[in-house]
Design a protein around this motif. Structure first.
Motif, PDB file in Angstrom:
ATOM      1  N   THR A  38     -16.604  10.201 -31.756  1.00 20.98           N
ATOM      2  CA  THR A  38     -16.301  10.532 -30.368  1.00 20.98           C
ATOM      3  C   THR A  38     -17.486  11.220 -29.694  1.00 20.98           C
ATOM      4  O   THR A  38     -17.717  11.044 -28.494  1.00 20.98           O
ATOM      5  CB  THR A  38     -15.046  11.418 -30.290  1.00 20.98           C
ATOM      6  N   HIS A  81     -19.565   8.636 -28.315  1.00 21.44           N
ATOM      7  CA  HIS A  81     -18.966   8.086 -27.097  1.00 21.44           C
ATOM      8  C   HIS A  81     -19.157   9.030 -25.913  1.00 21.44           C
ATOM      9  O   HIS A  81     -19.340   8.585 -24.778  1.00 21.44           O
ATOM     10  CB  HIS A  81     -17.475   7.818 -27.312  1.00 21.44           C
ATOM     11  N   GLU A 128     -22.534   8.518 -24.570  1.00 21.29           N
ATOM     12  CA  GLU A 128     -22.580   7.241 -23.852  1.00 21.29           C
ATOM     13  C   GLU A 128     -21.900   7.303 -22.487  1.00 21.29           C
ATOM     14  O   GLU A 128     -21.934   6.337 -21.724  1.00 21.29           O
ATOM     15  CB  GLU A 128     -21.915   6.154 -24.697  1.00 21.29           C
ATOM     16  N   GLN A 167     -18.617   7.690 -22.024  1.00 19.76           N
ATOM     17  CA  GLN A 167     -17.267   7.121 -22.012  1.00 19.76           C
ATOM     18  C   GLN A 167     -16.193   8.135 -21.633  1.00 19.76           C
ATOM     19  O   GLN A 167     -15.136   7.771 -21.140  1.00 19.76           O
ATOM     20  CB  GLN A 167     -16.943   6.502 -23.375  1.00 19.76           C
ATOM     21  N   GLY A 173     -11.361   0.703 -29.389  1.00 18.26           N
ATOM     22  CA  GLY A 173     -12.554   0.006 -28.957  1.00 18.26           C
ATOM     23  C   GLY A 173     -12.273  -1.371 -28.386  1.00 18.26           C
ATOM     24  O   GLY A 173     -13.078  -1.926 -27.656  1.00 18.26           O
TER      25      GLY A 173
END
Length: 341
Positions: free
Chosen positions: A41, A44, A47, A49, A269
């Protein structure tokens, strides 16, 4: 104090000197971090997200799997004292809403999530709440159990739900034997009488699964669904737990689930695409799983103290945070990566 911070999305983490957290409320607890788990996580988050969902203001300190020693407590804290060895439930909860009152604090209406929407544990100190700290057995060390605070708790939550539906002679299929899966296998072996089948694309992970409680291991090399069906008498398993949730595992997991069985989604995902007529005719249940509750964490730490659940970890000094993140992203970590201040 030193803290590893998200300064911008799609940019490397940065080590900064920041003010140490202080006790400001009667139920506050400041913990000296002994271990902080490095989770997918976190990748993520970098990134972007989680940017919209968390609404966190940058920069902030990352890290949501934390354990250590109590450094200071507020005036109303009675469940822990300075020096106690503790693991932290990942959420700071209110204790007053309907979810908290019913013991389902993971759905607290006003929770905070250190490492996600407020400062976390890639640091020397972290402030949390008395409602979030669980004392751990003297035989356990914070760096060895830190990742149980989220990865382990998530695995426990899903497996405990599945185990309540399993009986002697039943089968459980666990997809993925990595950071979450290797914990889930041990929990399933501790809680359930079922025959355990583990599927993973990595042969070494399958070998580990067999060493820690699985009865059968299947390498995902193309005909793994057929192998699982053969191991389950052609019908599929009563309970399937998918710790991957991408790369085709969702469609494969549903094919491995028997009629009237449960398919538990933990990893994420990709989307689940299944004709509704198939769900109706087979009465398969698709069950989502978030992190577990405070009582779940207490139960998990009891299993850890009994040595029924152990983490396979790779430890890095806090200063070496960049290598830990890189190793996790490149798939070089077996088990869980842990930062140790």
């Amino acid at each position: 104090m030193k803290a590893v911070r998200v300064v911008d999305y799609h940019s490397p983490l940065q080590m900064d000197d920041v003010p140490a957290p202080q006790i400001t409320g009667p139920h506050d607890v400041v913990v000296r971090i002994g271990g902080a788990g490095v989770c997918r996580t976190d990748l993520h988050i970098l990134e972007g997200q989680w940017a919209e969902k968390s609404g966190v203001a940058l920069p902030y300190t990352i890290g949501h799997e934390n354990a250590g020693w109590v450094e200071a407590v507020g005036s109303a804290v009675t469940n822990v004292a300075e020096g106690d060895k503790v693991i932290l439930h990942p959420l700071i909860t209110c204790g007053l809403c309907r979810a908290c009152r019913s013991g389902d604090d993971v759905h607290c209406e006003s929770s905070k999530f250190p490492g996600i929407d407020t400062d976390g544990g890639y640091a020397e100190l972290l402030k949390t709440s008395a409602r979030s700290v669980v004392r751990i057995d003297d035989s356990l060390e914070p760096a060895d159990v830190a990742a149980l605070a989220d990865a382990g708790l998530t695995a426990y939550h899903a497996v405990a739900k599945a185990a309540r539906r399993l009986h002697p002679g039943d089968r459980a299929v666990l997809i993925g034997a990595g950071g979450l899966g290797h914990i889930g296998i041990q929990v399933m072996a501790a809680l359930s009488p079922a025959e355990i089948v583990v599927v993973d694309r990595n042969a070494d992970a399958v070998k580990l699964a067999l060493d820690i409680g699985a009865h059968h291991g299947v390498v995902a090399d193309g005909d793994h669904v057929e192998q699982v069906l053969q191991l389950t008498g052609g019908a599929g398993a009563e309970q399937v737990i998918d710790f991957v949730g991408e790369g085709g595992s969702t469609s494969e997991g549903l094919r491995m689930t028997r009629r009237a069985g449960d398919y538990h989604v933990v990893g994420y995902g990709e989307n689940i695409d299944v004709p509704t007529i198939d769900l109706i005719s087979s009465e398969i249940n698709i069950i989502g799983n978030l992190v577990g509750s405070y009582p779940d964490l207490v139960a998990l730490m009891a299993l850890a103290a009994q040595q029924k659940v152990t983490l396979h970890t790779v430890q890095y000094p806090l200063d070496d945070f960049a290598r830990a993140i890189e190793d996790l992203g490149a798939g070089r970590v077996r088990g869980r990566a842990i930062l140790v201040p």
